[in-house]
Design an enzyme around this catalytic site. Structure first.
Site, PDB file in Angstrom:
ATOM      1  N   CYS A   2       0.734  -1.155  -0.032  1.00  0.00           N
ATOM      2  CA  CYS A   2       0.072   0.127  -0.045  1.00  0.00           C
ATOM      3  C   CYS A   2       0.863   1.187   0.063  1.00  0.00           C
ATOM      4  O   CYS A   2       2.110   1.016   0.227  1.00  0.00           O
ATOM      5  CB  CYS A   2      -0.966   0.196   1.235  1.00  0.00           C
ATOM      6  SG  CYS A   2      -1.637  -1.629   1.574  1.00  0.00           S
ATOM      7  N   ARG A  27       1.443   1.923  -5.821  1.00  0.00           N
ATOM      8  CA  ARG A  27       1.738   1.071  -4.882  1.00  0.00           C
ATOM      9  C   ARG A  27       0.657   0.095  -4.721  1.00  0.00           C
ATOM     10  O   ARG A  27       0.578  -0.796  -3.632  1.00  0.00           O
ATOM     11  CB  ARG A  27       2.181   1.686  -3.642  1.00  0.00           C
ATOM     12  CG  ARG A  27       3.672   2.468  -3.668  1.00  0.00           C
ATOM     13  CD  ARG A  27       3.925   3.031  -2.506  1.00  0.00           C
ATOM     14  NE  ARG A  27       4.297   2.256  -1.264  1.00  0.00           N
ATOM     15  CZ  ARG A  27       5.300   1.210  -1.484  1.00  0.00           C
ATOM     16  NH1 ARG A  27       6.178   1.477  -2.147  1.00  0.00           N
ATOM     17  NH2 ARG A  27       5.560   0.235  -0.467  1.00  0.00           N
ATOM     18  N   TRP A  75      -3.527  -2.013  -1.380  1.00  0.00           N
ATOM     19  CA  TRP A  75      -3.671  -3.232  -2.292  1.00  0.00           C
ATOM     20  C   TRP A  75      -3.866  -4.238  -1.226  1.00  0.00           C
ATOM     21  O   TRP A  75      -2.944  -4.423  -0.404  1.00  0.00           O
ATOM     22  CB  TRP A  75      -2.418  -3.247  -3.012  1.00  0.00           C
ATOM     23  CG  TRP A  75      -2.309  -4.580  -3.973  1.00  0.00           C
ATOM     24  CD1 TRP A  75      -2.824  -4.234  -5.254  1.00  0.00           C
ATOM     25  CD2 TRP A  75      -1.496  -5.782  -3.728  1.00  0.00           C
ATOM     26  NE1 TRP A  75      -2.561  -5.659  -5.904  1.00  0.00           N
ATOM     27  CE2 TRP A  75      -1.734  -6.325  -5.002  1.00  0.00           C
ATOM     28  CE3 TRP A  75      -0.937  -6.143  -2.594  1.00  0.00           C
ATOM     29  CZ2 TRP A  75      -1.240  -7.663  -5.032  1.00  0.00           C
ATOM     30  CZ3 TRP A  75      -0.468  -7.636  -2.874  1.00  0.00           C
ATOM     31  CH2 TRP A  75      -0.484  -8.391  -4.275  1.00  0.00           C
ATOM     32  N   ASN A 101       1.017  -0.205   5.900  1.00  0.00           N
ATOM     33  CA  ASN A 101       1.495  -0.728   4.884  1.00  0.00           C
ATOM     34  C   ASN A 101       2.242  -2.176   5.306  1.00  0.00           C
ATOM     35  O   ASN A 101       3.253  -2.017   6.091  1.00  0.00           O
ATOM     36  CB  ASN A 101       2.265   0.026   3.817  1.00  0.00           C
ATOM     37  CG  ASN A 101       3.051  -0.858   2.710  1.00  0.00           C
ATOM     38  OD1 ASN A 101       2.665  -1.858   2.420  1.00  0.00           O
ATOM     39  ND2 ASN A 101       4.197  -0.281   2.597  1.00  0.00           N
ATOM     40  N   GLY A 102       1.866  -3.272   4.883  1.00  0.00           N
ATOM     41  CA  GLY A 102       2.449  -4.362   5.193  1.00  0.00           C
ATOM     42  C   GLY A 102       1.635  -5.633   6.121  1.00  0.00           C
ATOM     43  O   GLY A 102       0.407  -5.212   5.665  1.00  0.00           O
ATOM     44  N   GLU A 486       9.855 -12.218 -21.474  1.00  0.00           N
ATOM     45  CA  GLU A 486       9.329 -10.825 -20.957  1.00  0.00           C
ATOM     46  C   GLU A 486       8.088 -10.211 -22.002  1.00  0.00           C
ATOM     47  O   GLU A 486       7.247  -9.798 -21.392  1.00  0.00           O
ATOM     48  CB  GLU A 486      10.704 -10.016 -21.054  1.00  0.00           C
ATOM     49  CG  GLU A 486      10.269  -8.546 -21.065  1.00  0.00           C
ATOM     50  CD  GLU A 486       9.641  -8.228 -19.593  1.00  0.00           C
ATOM     51  OE1 GLU A 486       9.586  -9.026 -18.616  1.00  0.00           O
ATOM     52  OE2 GLU A 486       9.304  -7.135 -19.074  1.00  0.00           O
ATOM     53  N   LYS A 490       4.545  -9.217 -20.416  1.00  0.00           N
ATOM     54  CA  LYS A 490       3.955  -7.803 -20.895  1.00  0.00           C
ATOM     55  C   LYS A 490       2.534  -7.881 -21.469  1.00  0.00           C
ATOM     56  O   LYS A 490       1.745  -7.206 -20.961  1.00  0.00           O
ATOM     57  CB  LYS A 490       4.854  -7.003 -21.773  1.00  0.00           C
ATOM     58  CG  LYS A 490       6.228  -6.416 -21.006  1.00  0.00           C
ATOM     59  CD  LYS A 490       5.806  -5.181 -20.211  1.00  0.00           C
ATOM     60  CE  LYS A 490       6.647  -5.091 -18.947  1.00  0.00           C
ATOM     61  NZ  LYS A 490       7.140  -6.138 -18.077  1.00  0.00           N
ATOM     62  N   GLU A 493       0.125  -9.284 -18.538  1.00  0.00           N
ATOM     63  CA  GLU A 493      -0.251  -8.334 -17.219  1.00  0.00           C
ATOM     64  C   GLU A 493      -0.927  -7.043 -17.860  1.00  0.00           C
ATOM     65  O   GLU A 493      -1.823  -6.416 -17.274  1.00  0.00           O
ATOM     66  CB  GLU A 493       0.961  -8.029 -16.681  1.00  0.00           C
ATOM     67  CG  GLU A 493       1.931  -6.946 -17.204  1.00  0.00           C
ATOM     68  CD  GLU A 493       3.130  -6.708 -16.331  1.00  0.00           C
ATOM     69  OE1 GLU A 493       3.089  -6.510 -15.070  1.00  0.00           O
ATOM     70  OE2 GLU A 493       4.543  -6.544 -16.689  1.00  0.00           O
ATOM     71  N   HIS A 509       8.160 -30.246 -27.985  1.00  0.00           N
ATOM     72  CA  HIS A 509       8.030 -31.305 -27.138  1.00  0.00           C
ATOM     73  C   HIS A 509       6.624 -31.170 -26.281  1.00  0.00           C
ATOM     74  O   HIS A 509       6.459 -31.397 -25.021  1.00  0.00           O
ATOM     75  CB  HIS A 509       9.202 -30.859 -26.052  1.00  0.00           C
ATOM     76  CG  HIS A 509      10.496 -31.257 -26.834  1.00  0.00           C
ATOM     77  ND1 HIS A 509      10.802 -32.487 -26.728  1.00  0.00           N
ATOM     78  CD2 HIS A 509      11.485 -30.615 -27.153  1.00  0.00           C
ATOM     79  CE1 HIS A 509      12.230 -32.408 -27.491  1.00  0.00           C
ATOM     80  NE2 HIS A 509      12.442 -31.130 -27.663  1.00  0.00           N
ATOM     81  N   LYS A 605       2.733  -1.932  -8.268  1.00  0.00           N
ATOM     82  CA  LYS A 605       4.103  -1.704  -8.545  1.00  0.00           C
ATOM     83  C   LYS A 605       5.086  -2.472  -7.711  1.00  0.00           C
ATOM     84  O   LYS A 605       6.302  -3.034  -8.423  1.00  0.00           O
ATOM     85  CB  LYS A 605       4.296  -0.219  -8.596  1.00  0.00           C
ATOM     86  CG  LYS A 605       5.552   0.029  -9.063  1.00  0.00           C
ATOM     87  CD  LYS A 605       5.977  -0.092 -10.726  1.00  0.00           C
ATOM     88  CE  LYS A 605       7.453   0.040 -11.170  1.00  0.00           C
ATOM     89  NZ  LYS A 605       7.523  -0.391 -12.520  1.00  0.00           N
TER      90      LYS A 605
HETATM   91  O1  M6R Z   1      10.707  -4.137  -8.276  1.00  0.00           O
HETATM   92  P1  M6R Z   1      11.198  -5.359  -8.891  1.00  0.00           P
HETATM   93  O2  M6R Z   1      12.243  -5.294  -9.857  1.00  0.00           O
HETATM   94  O3  M6R Z   1      11.633  -6.269  -7.569  1.00  0.00           O
HETATM   95  O4  M6R Z   1       9.853  -6.078  -9.098  1.00  0.00           O
HETATM   96  C1  M6R Z   1       9.781  -7.342  -9.687  1.00  0.00           C
HETATM   97  C2  M6R Z   1       8.388  -7.446 -10.126  1.00  0.00           C
HETATM   98  O5  M6R Z   1       7.484  -7.318  -9.132  1.00  0.00           O
HETATM   99  C3  M6R Z   1       8.111  -6.644 -11.459  1.00  0.00           C
HETATM  100  O6  M6R Z   1       9.150  -6.827 -12.420  1.00  0.00           O
HETATM  101  C4  M6R Z   1       6.823  -7.144 -12.143  1.00  0.00           C
HETATM  102  O7  M6R Z   1       6.743  -8.561 -12.631  1.00  0.00           O
HETATM  103  C5  M6R Z   1       6.259  -6.132 -13.251  1.00  0.00           C
HETATM  104  N1  M6R Z   1       4.895  -5.947 -13.203  1.00  0.00           N
HETATM  105  C6  M6R Z   1       6.728  -6.499 -14.443  1.00  0.00           C
HETATM  106  O8  M6R Z   1       6.013  -5.586 -15.433  1.00  0.00           O
END
Ligand code: M6R
Length: 610
Positions: A2, A27, A75, A101-102, A486, A490, A493, A509, A605
């Site tokens: 959060c 966040r 969150w 937060n936590g 990657e 992308k 997500e 396979h 994030k």
């Molecule tokens: O802050 P970080 O690089 O440790 O975050 C890792 C992942 O949470 C982050 O890369 C996540 O997969 C993103 N949403 C990817 O776009």
């Protein structure tokens, strides 16, 4: 996970807190709320959904003239995303409100004790337990500050928490344990928040709080104390150079698009001060020997950067590398005992809970940890033995883009730096070839800058023809396999289209059974030694009526439904052209489908809880 903010000053606090929350929305954003004292009573306004919903509710509170307030953007970790679970939470007597937060891991035990004492709870949150525990502490401890510390000492887990009370309306108390919290020091006003952008328009002077620290702030004063015994601590005030423009969209439709287009600048910044003529200068690594084995640990996009970096570290520096997802690594009995091992944790935020846990495990084993982080002063940056900052600047969009580019530059530089330290003949790259790579890296920002507008236009064009797909394969080999992973991440997500990244040699396979005309494939067919192999894999998919987008380089002979040509670079640097193409394709598909590009559903994030 959060964002929290607290303000004590001379301005109307509620709008300022809401504005700060807007800059913390990355966040988490399933609900938000604020608390302030008015007419001797605690006023709490909360709303499910994005901040706009909270603002709507606040509009009917025109009388809010408080100059101190706390706020929260949530969150969900405990309890569903709903108003009753939104923060702030109040004590039963409504004299105290907190934002948190936590996760308080032992909240069920604490709650059972409080229930036995007659407390009642209207939410499912651990936070409501904590605020009532503080309230309980008021009965035995001498002051609110002591009750706050007393309660926190019983709470196990992670927290950044900020408290406001009716009895001390001008004072805020805050504390941190394994969650980020920063004090902003202003003139006649002070702030505390999960991240600097929350208060950056008002002050650049900050104090990074550490685990086990409590801060007490009013409009005119602040002091930091040890949670353990409330003894005063000396803390330096640091001046932050970021300007707020860096955290704003700068004319782009979304932060993500802006951040994709920032990649040339990011590469330039990563190289600044790190290359001198033909030599890589990484002072951060000078105190550490070249590892005999390197374990890279990370999550999400940072993990993909690590997979890509392995190719360079092994090929150029001849360092054996394992790459592992942090959430797996932390619960595996990893063999980190060999003298000469090192761990490299990669994290944009520097706060990812699993990556931080992996770092701590490595340190418990006495293995040196190198942190590759973007956020200055983050937990990983502070706890690692050596930190390399990636210089990407604040990344606001939840989807990581420029951060990966910066991580890749740094991994390339690390590989070259370690290759140079190898005894003569043992490096996998000659000094001449190393100099050529450094030259190519220097030229890269200009090339990428020139290529991005066309790349964007092509991404838009192609995306329209594929936006109706429900499934996607991304294929690549060698250093392009991590890019395939990657690209798939992308797409899923951002646009919620199911996508799988595969090493193209694996298709036969099993996965190729899925291919049909409705299941397209995005193939990375760049100009490198494995191109003929990738080409054969593409033909195999086409033989099953699979539609193909082939991302390729000029002059390569390839047939596909959509051939997408990007400028060539020597492998593995060609990844720096392929990466933005993958990002732009996902961006365009998601935007075309009307998705919330910068804040995709269910994501946050920075993943600061398990
Ligand atoms: O802050 P970080 O690089 O440790 O975050 C890792 C992942 O949470 C982050 O890369 C996540 O997969 C993103 N949403 C990817 O776009």
């Amino acid at each position: 996970m959060c964002g929290i903010i607290g303000y004590a000053g001379h301005r109307p606090a509620v709008p300022l807190v809401v504005e700060g929350l807007r800059r913390l929305e990355y966040r988490g954003y399933d609900s938000a709320g604020t608390a302030f004292v008015q007419g001797g009573e605690m006023r709490v306004v909360r709303a499910a959904g994005k901040l706009a919903a909270l603002e709507e509710k606040l509009a009917s509170c025109a009388s809010a003239t408080a100059t101190s307030a706390i706020g929260h953007t949530r969150w969900a970790t405990h309890g569903v995303p709903a108003e009753r679970n939104a923060h702030p939470h109040c004590s039963n007597d409504r004299r105290i409100a907190i934002v948190h937060n936590g996760i308080i891991e032992n909240y069920q035990e604490l709650k059972a004790d409080l229930l036995a004492k007659g407390y009642t709870f209207s939410s499912e949150t651990d936070t409501e337990v904590l605020v009532n525990l503080i309230s309980e502490g008021m009965k035995t401890q001498g002051s609110l500050l002591e009750a706050f510390a007393w309660a926190l000492r019983q709470a196990h887990g992670a927290y950044a928490v900020c408290l406001k009370s009716v009895d001390e309306p001008d004072t805020l108390y805050a504390a941190r344990m394994a969650a980020p919290l920063i004090l902003g020091v202003g003139t006649g006003e002070n702030y505390v928040a999960s991240d600097i952008p929350a208060f950056l328009p008002y002050t650049r002077d900050v104090v990074f709080l550490e685990d086990g620290e409590v801060v007490m702030l009013t409009a005119s004063a602040w002091k930091v104390l040890a949670l353990e015994d409330l003894s005063p601590l000396e803390k330096p005030v640091r001046r932050i150079q970021w300007d707020m423009q860096a955290a704003q969209k700068g004319g782009f439709r979304h932060f993500m698009l802006k951040e994709i287009f920032e990649q040339p600048r990011v590469i330039t910044d990563c190289l600044a001060g790190r290359v001198d003529g033909d030599t890589v200068v990484l002072r951060e690594l000078e105190s550490l020997p070249v590892p005999r084995r390197l374990h890279i640990v990370a999550c999400g996009t940072s993990y993909h950067a690590g997979l890509w970096g392995r190719h360079l570290l092994e090929h150029w520096a001849r360092v054996p590398v394992s790459v592992e997802i942090a959430s797996e690594f932390r619960y595996r009995d990893a063999l980190l005992l060999d003298a000469g091992d090192a761990v490299l944790v990669i994290s944009q935020s520097g706060e990812t809970a699993d990556t931080l846990a992996a770092l701590r495990i490595a340190r418990e084993h006495g293995v040196p940890v190198i942190g590759l982080c973007n956020v200055v002063g983050s937990s990983i940056a502070r706890e690692a033995d050596a930190v390399i900052y990636t210089q990407a600047g604040p990344e606001i969009s939840v989807a990581s883009t420029k951060a990966m580019c910066s991580q890749m530059v740094m991994l390339a530089l690390m590989s070259l730096a370690w290759a140079r330290l190898r005894p003569a003949g043992e490096a996998g790259i000659s000094p001449e070839d190393s100099a050529g790579i450094i030259d190519a890296l220097r030229a890269l920002p200009g090339m990428l800058d020139a290529a991005l507008p066309d790349m964007h236009a092509r991404a838009r064009e192609i995306s329209r023809a594929y936006a109706d797909a429900r499934n996607f394969f991304y294929l690549g080999r060698g250093h392009c396999f991590p890019l395939a992973l990657e690209g798939a991440l992308k797409l899923k997500e951002l646009s919620y289209i199911h996508a799988e990244g595969y090493a193209s040699g694996e298709m036969k396979h099993g996965p190729i059974a899925l291919v049909d005309p409705s299941f397209p494939t995005f193939a990375l067919a760049l100009d490198d030694a494995l191109f003929p192999k990738v080409k054969s894999n593409i033909v195999e998919v086409q033989a099953r009526q699979g539609r193909i987008i082939a991302l390729t380089n000029p002059g390569l002979d390839i047939a596909a439904d959509d051939v997408w040509v990007v400028p060539a670079l020597p492998a593995p640097l060609s990844a720096f052209m392929a990466l933005p193409a993958l990002q732009l394709f996902s961006y365009e598909v998601a935007d075309y489908l009307g998705k919330d590009v910068d804040q995709p559903r269910n994501l946050a994030k920075s993943v600061t809880v398990e």
